[in-house]
Design a protein around this motif. Structure first.
Motif, short mmCIF file in Angstrom:
data_model
loop_
_atom_site.label_atom_id
_atom_site.label_comp_id
_atom_site.label_asym_id
_atom_site.label_seq_id
_atom_site.Cartn_x
_atom_site.Cartn_y
_atom_site.Cartn_z
N GLU A 125 25.95 -48.81 -59.18
CA GLU A 125 26.06 -47.59 -58.36
C GLU A 125 26.68 -46.45 -59.17
O GLU A 125 26.26 -45.30 -59.07
CB GLU A 125 26.90 -47.89 -57.13
N ARG A 126 27.66 -46.78 -59.99
CA ARG A 126 28.32 -45.77 -60.81
C ARG A 126 27.35 -45.15 -61.81
O ARG A 126 27.30 -43.93 -61.99
CB ARG A 126 29.50 -46.39 -61.55
N ALA A 127 26.55 -45.97 -62.44
CA ALA A 127 25.56 -45.48 -63.40
C ALA A 127 24.51 -44.62 -62.71
O ALA A 127 24.05 -43.62 -63.28
CB ALA A 127 24.91 -46.65 -64.12
N LEU A 128 24.17 -44.99 -61.50
CA LEU A 128 23.19 -44.20 -60.74
C LEU A 128 23.75 -42.81 -60.41
O LEU A 128 23.04 -41.81 -60.53
CB LEU A 128 22.81 -44.94 -59.47
N VAL A 129 25.01 -42.75 -60.02
CA VAL A 129 25.64 -41.46 -59.72
C VAL A 129 25.73 -40.60 -60.98
O VAL A 129 25.43 -39.40 -60.96
CB VAL A 129 27.04 -41.68 -59.09
N ILE A 130 26.12 -41.20 -62.09
CA ILE A 130 26.21 -40.47 -63.35
C ILE A 130 24.84 -39.96 -63.77
O ILE A 130 24.70 -38.80 -64.20
CB ILE A 130 26.85 -41.34 -64.45
N ALA A 131 23.82 -40.79 -63.61
CA ALA A 131 22.45 -40.36 -63.95
C ALA A 131 22.00 -39.22 -63.05
O ALA A 131 21.35 -38.27 -63.51
CB ALA A 131 21.49 -41.54 -63.83
N GLY A 132 22.36 -39.29 -61.78
CA GLY A 132 22.01 -38.20 -60.85
C GLY A 132 22.66 -36.89 -61.24
O GLY A 132 22.01 -35.83 -61.24
N PHE A 133 23.94 -36.93 -61.60
CA PHE A 133 24.61 -35.71 -62.04
C PHE A 133 24.05 -35.20 -63.36
O PHE A 133 23.94 -33.98 -63.57
CB PHE A 133 26.12 -35.93 -62.15
#
Length: 66
Positions: free
Chosen positions: A3-11
């Motif tokens: 989930e953290r990697a997904l949020v970072i990728a989104g930003f």
């Protein structure tokens, strides 16, 4: 993908999109107005300035006060 990697990728995608739009606006101002001109036009009106100030205060209170 966590989930953290997904949020970072989104930003990262949002930042890349903002950078691309900013570049496009400065290269072709007849196609897309630069953010500085949009902000100047919008902040010429008092209600928009008040709303912007309230939004800025809300962001500061929720993200910087803790």
């Amino acid at each position: 993908m966590t989930e953290r990697a997904l949020v970072i990728a989104g930003f990262a995608i949002l930042c890349a999109l903002a950078l691309g739009l900013t570049t496009l606006a400065h290269l072709r101002p007849n196609l897309l107005a630069p953010l500085s001109k949009v902000a100047t036009a919008a902040l010429a009106h008092r209600p928009v300035r008040i709303i912007a100030m309230l939004c800025w205060a809300w962001l500061g209170w929720h993200f910087l006060a803790r």
